[in-house]
Design an enzyme around this catalytic site. Structure first.
Site, short mmCIF file in Angstrom:
data_model
loop_
_atom_site.label_atom_id
_atom_site.label_comp_id
_atom_site.label_asym_id
_atom_site.label_seq_id
_atom_site.Cartn_x
_atom_site.Cartn_y
_atom_site.Cartn_z
N GLY A 1 0.82 -1.22 0.00
CA GLY A 1 0.00 0.00 0.00
C GLY A 1 0.85 1.26 0.00
N THR A 2 2.10 1.12 -0.38
CA THR A 2 3.05 2.24 -0.38
C THR A 2 2.56 3.40 -1.24
OG1 THR A 2 4.66 0.42 -0.49
CG2 THR A 2 5.54 2.66 -0.53
N HIS B 1 12.14 0.60 1.27
CA HIS B 1 11.67 -0.77 1.55
C HIS B 1 12.66 -1.49 2.48
CE1 HIS B 1 8.26 -0.74 -1.06
NE2 HIS B 1 8.88 -0.92 -2.21
N ARG C 1 -3.88 -1.98 -9.09
CA ARG C 1 -4.56 -3.17 -9.62
C ARG C 1 -5.95 -3.19 -9.03
NH1 ARG C 1 -4.98 -8.86 -8.80
NH2 ARG C 1 -4.38 -8.51 -6.62
P1 PAP Z 1 4.99 -0.90 -4.40
O1 PAP Z 1 5.62 -1.63 -3.27
O2 PAP Z 1 5.43 -1.39 -5.72
O3 PAP Z 1 5.06 0.56 -4.23
P2 PAP Z 1 2.40 -0.81 -3.28
O4 PAP Z 1 1.86 0.51 -3.64
O5 PAP Z 1 2.98 -0.96 -1.90
O6 PAP Z 1 3.44 -1.29 -4.35
O7 PAP Z 1 1.25 -1.91 -3.39
C1 PAP Z 1 0.47 -2.05 -4.52
C2 PAP Z 1 -0.88 -2.51 -4.05
O8 PAP Z 1 -1.59 -1.39 -3.50
C3 PAP Z 1 -1.73 -3.04 -5.18
O9 PAP Z 1 -2.57 -4.03 -4.59
P3 PAP Z 1 -3.27 -5.21 -5.44
O10 PAP Z 1 -2.25 -5.80 -6.34
O11 PAP Z 1 -3.78 -6.17 -4.42
O12 PAP Z 1 -4.38 -4.56 -6.16
C4 PAP Z 1 -2.52 -1.80 -5.59
O13 PAP Z 1 -3.69 -2.08 -6.31
C5 PAP Z 1 -2.81 -1.21 -4.23
N1 PAP Z 1 -3.12 0.23 -4.31
C6 PAP Z 1 -2.49 1.17 -5.06
N2 PAP Z 1 -3.07 2.35 -4.89
C7 PAP Z 1 -4.10 2.18 -4.02
C8 PAP Z 1 -5.09 3.03 -3.48
N3 PAP Z 1 -5.15 4.32 -3.81
N4 PAP Z 1 -5.99 2.51 -2.63
C9 PAP Z 1 -5.94 1.19 -2.29
N5 PAP Z 1 -5.05 0.33 -2.78
C10 PAP Z 1 -4.12 0.81 -3.64
#
Ligand code: PAP
Length: 343
Positions: free
Chosen positions: A88-89, A150, A309
């Site tokens: 959720g970064t 990270h 996603r």
């Molecule tokens: P990173 O480590 O590459 O930065 P990171 O953002 O930590 O990735 O995690 C991505 C996840 O957060 C994705 O989850 P999923 O594969 O289960 O769908 C992504 O969809 C989700 N994500 C990104 N933005 C949001 C948001 N605004 N609200 C909720 N979930 C989100």
């Protein structure tokens, strides 16, 4: 010999020494890297992960991490967002950026409209200390500076752990993280023409590696516990968030975040709907649809769209077998229960 020739010789000698020093340093680095334990990586068929300071990471970023550890000078006002990948970064970066900049930018002209959250809250190890950077220009960034990493707690530079800077950590249930990461890794391979097809990970293989602790920035349990223990010991320093709580009650968690970083929402702001506007703007639905996140690319290998996603809690039920779930849950129980961290 005239002075001109003499000084030219000295300069040439210095350059030559520097060059040799540089070459020596590079050789030292290469030899150090070559001695680290290695295993198969997830970024294409030829990629590897290496074990550095008890966590696994791509060898290409080890020099960046070392540089960060040796040179970064934290300021007391700094805010550092820490996480394991896929926790959720990106979401938290957007929220944090919006909270902190709400006095000087409105959501109709926020930089988040034209930049991916990762661009606005850069990673130490991928962005700031990449390419042998020792002293990236961080001094001109207005306080509070927002950074992310990270890297596990125990590998953070002392300047972060010993200053008054604050750390916001987000963790996510490993079952959903596995599924999220697996999609992310395989999606990259689809775009990776050089390594096309040969490097796909099966979900079984991915879960197995994950449970053995052999995954990017893993083992997950030591990553979680490093930050968790600090958040219990020193709650003014480290605030621990769970993706699931953020999904369940976003408003309460965002207000908690704003308070922790020293930018609490006033009653008037709440009444005016400022908190709700930020939540809405940073929602997956909204961020995903922004042009910059649909078509842009900020990080090497990864298109901006790959960070968005489904964003659901419990998507693992659609992917993991009961054996896989049992294996992961047993591990969570064994490794985390005694710490008081409940996922
Ligand atoms: P990173 O480590 O590459 O930065 P990171 O953002 O930590 O990735 O995690 C991505 C996840 O957060 C994705 O989850 P999923 O594969 O289960 O769908 C992504 O969809 C989700 N994500 C990104 N933005 C949001 C948001 N605004 N609200 C909720 N979930 C989100």
């Amino acid at each position: 010999m005239n002075s001109m020739n003499h000084s030219t010789m000295i300069i040439n000698q210095q350059n030559s020494n520097e060059l040799h020093g540089y070459e020596d340093q590079n050789k030292e680095k290469e030899s150090f890297l070559s001695q680290l334990p290695k295993t198969k990586g997830w970024l294409g068929s030829s990629s590897t992960l290496c074990l550095y300071q008890n966590f696994w990471c791509p060898p290409t970023i080890v020099p960046n991490i070392i540089s960060f550890q040796e040179h970064f000078q934290a300021l007391d006002q700094d805010i550092i967002l820490a996480s394991k990948p896929k926790s959720g970064t990106t979401w938290l970066k957007a929220l944090l950026f919006s909270i902190i900049n709400r006095a000087n930018t409105t959501l109709s002209n926020t930089p988040l409209l034209s930049s991916n959250p990762h661009e606005l809250v850069p990673f130490f190890e991928f962005n700031l200390y990449a390419n042998n950077q020792k002293n990236p220009h961080l001094g001109s960034i207005p306080a509070p500076r927002l950074f992310s990493t990270h890297i596990p707690y125990d590998s953070l530079p002392k300047s972060i752990t010993e200053s008054q800077s604050r750390i916001v950590y987000i963790c996510r249930n490993p079952l959903d993280t596995i599924v999220s990461h697996w999609h992310f890794a395989n999606q990259i391979d689809e775009d990776d023409h050089l390594n096309h097809c040969s490097s796909k990970w099966s979900l079984e293989e991915f879960v197995e590696a994950y449970c053995n602790g052999v995954e990017v920035y893993g083992p997950f349990w030591s990553h979680f516990l490093g930050y968790w223990k600090q958040s219990v010991k020193n709650p003014q320093k480290v605030m621990f968030f769970k993706y699931e709580d953020l999904k369940k009650d976003t408003k309460t968690q965002v207000k908690r975040l704003a308070e922790f970083v020293g930018f609490p929402f006033s009653l008037e702001e709440e009444t005016l709907g400022i908190v709700d506007e930020i939540l809405e703007f940073c929602s997956l639905k909204n961020l995903k649809e922004l042009d910059v996140n649909k078509h842009g690319k900020f990080m090497p290998y990864f298109e901006n769209k790959s960070y968005f996603r489904k964003g659901e809690v419990g998507d693992w039920v659609n992917h993991l077998s009961s054996d896989m779930v049992e294996h992961v849950e047993k591990l969570i129980h064994e490794k985390l229960t005694s710490s008081g961290l409940i996922l």
